[in-house]
Design an enzyme around this catalytic site. Structure first.
Site, short mmCIF file in Angstrom:
data_model
loop_
_atom_site.label_atom_id
_atom_site.label_comp_id
_atom_site.label_asym_id
_atom_site.label_seq_id
_atom_site.Cartn_x
_atom_site.Cartn_y
_atom_site.Cartn_z
CE LYS A 139 53.05 24.10 16.08
NZ LYS A 139 54.34 24.50 15.40
N PRO A 140 53.07 27.30 19.24
CG PRO A 140 54.89 27.93 20.57
CD PRO A 140 53.70 27.02 20.56
N GLY A 187 49.16 29.89 6.67
CA GLY A 187 48.93 29.90 5.24
C GLY A 187 47.74 29.05 4.83
CD GLU A 198 45.52 37.09 9.88
OE1 GLU A 198 46.18 36.30 9.17
OE2 GLU A 198 45.94 38.19 10.23
N GLY A 245 46.43 34.30 4.40
CA GLY A 245 47.34 35.19 3.69
C GLY A 245 46.69 36.48 3.23
CB CYS A 268 48.52 38.49 7.14
SG CYS A 268 49.11 36.94 7.83
CD GLU A 299 50.83 36.12 2.36
OE1 GLU A 299 50.61 36.96 3.25
OE2 GLU A 299 50.44 34.94 2.42
CE LYS A 332 38.54 38.33 -2.85
NZ LYS A 332 38.70 39.00 -4.16
#
Length: 498
Positions: free
Chosen positions: A177-178, A231, A252, A254, A286, A385, A455
């Site tokens: 799902k892009p 996110g 993967e 922020g 990121c 971020e 984290k």
């Protein structure tokens, strides 16, 4: 006469499907003009796609193929992609607003991910453990099943290819799902893989809003894995449902990467490092070097040259090879950047350059000036971020303070250490809590190098053997050729339990 805006449907079971009733416009962020529409896939269609994929996995058309066959398909896909890079570069530039000079360089390496994972599928070996006694214990790796991959807008082709290559190499079926903001290059991968020999239905590409189509996809109990780049809020929305369904997640998330600059580095080199770390992709990565932690002995000279260089950066038409700074992805991204600048000033930060929305040569586009703000290490800007070209500049009094500030946020994806002192380089890198630490570099990536953070920056890894093995499950086969099952005999000898 205006050309009609094309519609690009989902790629399902080997063809582009009938358009869905609801559709989504994809805009060129440099011109604000629509470049295509895509499907907004409803829940019943998503469920049907997953069911078809599970059936295909169980049929074994890909899941039971020989490693040599997977090697051939992925290697062929790499060759086809390399031959067609110019069209992918043009498309990526249009849908992301990133300068074409960046896309030409980045996309030239994308086929390497297909080649790497093709080779890994071909050479990866099982193991025989040192099992005690007359027993042989073989370990083999099997595909997981149907996996869902949620990919972002900032590196559409690169990140999708990283995930797809690892999953297909391990013989899984993949549903991608892009991002609805930049899906077009990913949709082009469907026919390319088909031409490379991938059986129909092994790679499904389904479009829609993340909060709808992405949610429908990730809620399915039929999935074997979810691989997300996005996110923290997206992860927190997906994780509880995945946990209830016992579905593992690679995430993967922020980052707030520190760029640690020490006085042994020549000031001009330090400025080059900051520009590269902070402003590639208009800060929309990121691992953007969004915190410049500069030692006091380097600070004043560095600040002066950095400000001049940032003011001279060329913002403009992404299709112009001279353009150095392109757009951010959307009006919401512009507002987010502006909000960070306003908050930084309220917190006592000093804007050295930039800080304002702007436009391209035609007076259109979602542009934001490259921005440097002197800030406190504990300020909102320095700890959160931005995902845009707004960088915090922080003066540090000592090496110890650099390390403390570098580790002082909830993020721990990437960091870079710039020094010509060999001992300091290793000393500081060892103390920084991050999944990736570069010494005298930033943004360096390779298909063999594990990529992922600690984290709140995520769970698990992309790239490398770690990514490949995360798409497999281990089967232990224990072959007994000498331990007799005498446990319940009246006069048992050499009985073994365990």
């Amino acid at each position: 006469m205006t050309e009609p805006v094309p519609h690009i449907s989902n790629w399902i079971n080997g063809s582009y499907t009938t358009p869905t009733p609801q559709q989504i416009q994809v805009l060129n962020p440099a011109t604000e003009a629509p470049i295509a529409t895509i499907d907004a896939t409803p829940q019943d269609t998503v469920q049907s796609i997953i069911t078809d994929s599970v059936r295909a996995f169980n049929d074994g058309q890909w899941s039971k193929t020989e490693p040599s066959d997977r090697f051939k398909v992925l290697s062929t896909a790499a060759r086809l992609l390399r031959a067609r890079l110019p069209e992918f570069v043009a498309l990526e530039t249009r849908q992301t607003g990133r300068p074409i000079r960046e896309m030409q360089t980045q996309l030239a390496r994308v086929p390497e991910w297909l080649e790497y994972f093709a080779s890994l599928a071909r050479v990866h070996e099982g193991r025989v453990t040192p099992f005690k006694g007359p027993v042989v214990n073989t370990l083999t790796r099997l595909p997981l099943g149907v996996v869902a991959q949620i990919t972002p807008y900032n590196h559409p082709l690169l990140i999708a290819t990283k995930k797809i290559a690892a999953a297909l190499a391990a013989a899984n079926l993949v549903i991608v799902k892009p991002s609805e903001l930049a899906p077009l290059s990913v949709l082009k991968l469907g026919p390319l893989f088909q031409e490379a020999g991938l059986p129909d239905g092994v790679l499904q590409i389904v479009c829609g809003y993340g909060y709808e189509t992405g949610k429908f996809l990730c809620e399915s109990p039929l999935l074997a894995k979810i691989d997300l780049t996005g996110g923290l809020a997206t992860y927190r929305a997906i994780a509880p449902v995945a946990a209830r369904n016992l579905i593992p997640i690679t995430a993967e998330l922020g980052g707030k990467a520190p760029v640690c600059l020490f006085p042994s580095v020549e000031v001009e080199r330090a400025v080059q490092a900051a520009l590269f770390a902070g402003f590639i992709a208009s800060g929309q990565t990121c691992v953007t070097g969004s915190r410049l932690l500069v030692h006091v002995d380097l600070y004043e000279g560095f600040k002066e040259i950095l400000e001049k260089r940032v003011r001279a950066l060329r913002i403009g038409d992404p299709t112009d090879v001279r353009t150095q700074i392109g757009t951010v992805i959307s009006p919401a991204a512009v507002e987010r950047c502006k909000g960070f600048v306003d908050r930084a000033v309220q917190d006592g930060g000093k804007v050295l350059c930039g800080g304002r929305p702007t436009t391209g040569p035609n007076g259109k586009g979602f542009f934001f000036e490259p921005t440097i703000i002197e800030a406190r290490a504990d300020s909102h800007l320095a700890c959160n971020e931005v995902f845009g070209p707004v960088i915090a500049l922080i003066k540090c009094e000592s090496e110890e303070q650099v390390v403390a500030i570098a580790n002082g946020t909830p993020f721990a994806l990437g960091a870079s250490v710039w020094t010509n002192d060999f001992n300091q380089a290793h000393r500081v890198a060892a103390k920084i809590d991050a999944g990736i630490v570069w010494i005298n570099g930033h943004h360096l990536n390779d298909p063999s190098s594990p990529w992922g953070g600690f984290k709140e920056s995520g769970i698990g890894k992309e790239n490398g053997l770690e990514a490949y093995e995360s798409y497999t499950k281990v089967k232990s086969t224990v072959i007994n050729y000498g331990v007799a099952p005498v446990w319940f005999d009246d006069e048992a000898t050499n009985a073994r339990y365990g």
